[in-house]
Design a protein around this motif. Structure first.
Motif, short mmCIF file in Angstrom:
data_model
loop_
_atom_site.label_atom_id
_atom_site.label_comp_id
_atom_site.label_asym_id
_atom_site.label_seq_id
_atom_site.Cartn_x
_atom_site.Cartn_y
_atom_site.Cartn_z
N SER A 193 38.86 40.44 38.09
CA SER A 193 38.03 39.32 37.67
C SER A 193 36.59 39.43 38.17
CB SER A 193 38.64 38.00 38.17
OG SER A 193 38.80 38.01 39.58
N LEU B 26 43.83 38.68 37.45
CA LEU B 26 43.18 37.84 38.46
C LEU B 26 42.68 38.64 39.65
CD1 LEU B 26 45.56 34.72 38.52
CD2 LEU B 26 43.46 35.08 37.17
N LEU C 173 39.79 34.67 44.16
CA LEU C 173 40.78 33.92 43.39
C LEU C 173 42.12 33.83 44.12
CD1 LEU C 173 38.61 34.61 41.21
CD2 LEU C 173 40.50 34.80 39.59
N LEU D 231 47.02 31.28 45.41
CA LEU D 231 45.88 31.01 44.53
C LEU D 231 44.89 30.08 45.23
CD1 LEU D 231 45.13 31.69 41.53
CD2 LEU D 231 46.06 29.44 40.94
N GLY E 231 40.49 29.95 42.31
CA GLY E 231 41.46 30.57 41.43
C GLY E 231 42.08 29.58 40.47
N VAL F 191 41.99 29.86 36.43
CA VAL F 191 43.19 29.83 35.60
C VAL F 191 43.04 28.81 34.48
CG1 VAL F 191 45.61 29.08 35.59
CG2 VAL F 191 44.81 30.74 37.29
N ILE G 283 45.97 35.44 31.14
CA ILE G 283 46.00 35.63 32.59
C ILE G 283 47.01 36.73 32.90
CG2 ILE G 283 46.66 34.55 34.78
CD1 ILE G 283 45.85 31.84 33.33
N CYS H 117 48.84 39.11 35.75
CA CYS H 117 49.19 39.11 37.17
C CYS H 117 49.86 40.41 37.61
CB CYS H 117 50.10 37.92 37.49
SG CYS H 117 49.26 36.32 37.41
N ALA I 25 49.80 30.93 40.10
CA ALA I 25 49.11 31.02 38.80
C ALA I 25 50.03 30.57 37.67
CB ALA I 25 48.63 32.45 38.56
#
Length: 321
Positions: A85, A108, A116, A128, A132, A136, A146, A148, A159
């Motif tokens: 990110s 992220l 984040l 998070l 963050g 999201v 998103i 992960c 998240a």
């Protein structure tokens, strides 16, 4: 149809020709790992040039309908994504701007903790962060998936809980199948199912069982085991296949600009260098073998479609329309 939710490396016209000739419908290339805003915009500019130069082969997909239309026209749809990110540089407003420029997937965190949340390699995953949570929800609003994949378990669970749309793990395997920090725990997989998300099974040797790197049928058996751990609606493909990469690319992925020390990424001191491709996937085009492989391990035609394309199409439709 065939959708691979994560590839990386240096794409060329020859790569596009290989993918399309071998039945690919859509691929998500990695446009960046550690790059900030300006460098990330440079990569977007290069991909727009690609689209113009190879307009007979590829289309940058901004909506799920673009993927279906590209397939009907015999072209390859490209969903643009980043594995970190950093491109947002702490500015919430940049999320919408990058979405307007065509970005549709953002991870992220990569291999380090950031503002984040935590990565899969931290000794302690912080979860998070407040920022963050803002990111999201803004990614939800802007229509960006998103991701992960390299994110720590606690941050991933946060998240998933915080997101109002399905969350993706574009390229990882189940930790119950192969025990590695990059792979995902049972808790994460259960939460992903409840969220309507999808995990893309990987063919990257460092996080994949050896037998699944040897034959396509063994890899499809791994997919079947992942379905048993999750559901038929929660599994797709995300090979993590790399094109035309060398040691400098590997060093950048693993070290970026944040360290001078030795870093192995998903490798180890015993396996420090570039990892060989799976025996059955020496070229990306060979991924088309999975259709027959999935049938041989017991999936019917409808289930094969879900695993090879349908589940990603559903998630894309839910997130960016």
């Amino acid at each position: 149809m065939l959708i691979d939710a994560l590839q990386c490396g240096h794409f060329t016209r020859e790569v596009f020709e290989d993918l399309r000739a071998n039945g690919y419908t859509c691929v998500t290339p990695t446009l960046g790992f550690w790059e900030g805003t300006l460098e990330s915009m440079d990569s977007l500019g290069r991909w727009r040039d690609f689209e113009r130069e190879c307009s007979d082969l590829i289309v940058i997909a901004r909506k799920s309908a673009d993927i279906r239309r590209a397939d009907e026209e015999g072209k390859l749809a490209v969903v643009l994504g980043y594995q970190n990110s950093n491109l947002f540089e702490d500015r919430l407003a940049y999320i919408e701007l990058f979405a307007d420029m065509g970005v549709r997937v953002v991870q992220l965190t990569y291999n380090n903790q950031n503002e984040l949340g935590g990565s899969c390699y931290e000794a302690q995953d912080s979860g998070l962060a407040r920022f963050g949570r803002e990111v999201v929800r803004e990614m939800n609003r802007a229509g960006i998936v998103i991701d992960c994949s390299h994110v720590g378990d606690r941050t991933t669970l946060d998240a998933i809980e915080w997101s109002e749309k399905p969350v993706a793990i574009t390229h990882a395997n189940a930790r119950a199948i192969f025990d590695h920090k990059r792979n995902k725990s049972d808790d994460v997989l259960r939460a992903l199912v409840q969220n309507g998300g999808v995990i893309g099974c990987v063919a990257y040797r460092n996080i994949t069982p050896q037998d699944a790197c040897t034959t396509v049928d063994a890899w499809c058996q791994m997919v079947a085991r992942t379905v048993e751990l999750t559901s038929i609606d929660s599994v797709g493909i995300g090979t993590d296949y790399s094109h035309n990469t060398g040691q400098p690319d590997l060093d950048w992925m693993r070290k970026g600009r944040w360290t001078r020390s030795v870093q192995y990424g998903a490798g180890s001191a015993a396996n420090p260098g570039k990892t060989p491709k799976p025996d059955w996937l020496k070229s990306a085009g060979e991924l088309n073998k999975v259709h027959d492989g999935l049938r041989r391990v017991g999936f019917n035609a409808e289930e094969v479609h879900k695993l090879t394309a349908g589940n990603w199409l559903r998630l894309y439709q839910a997130v960016f329309g």
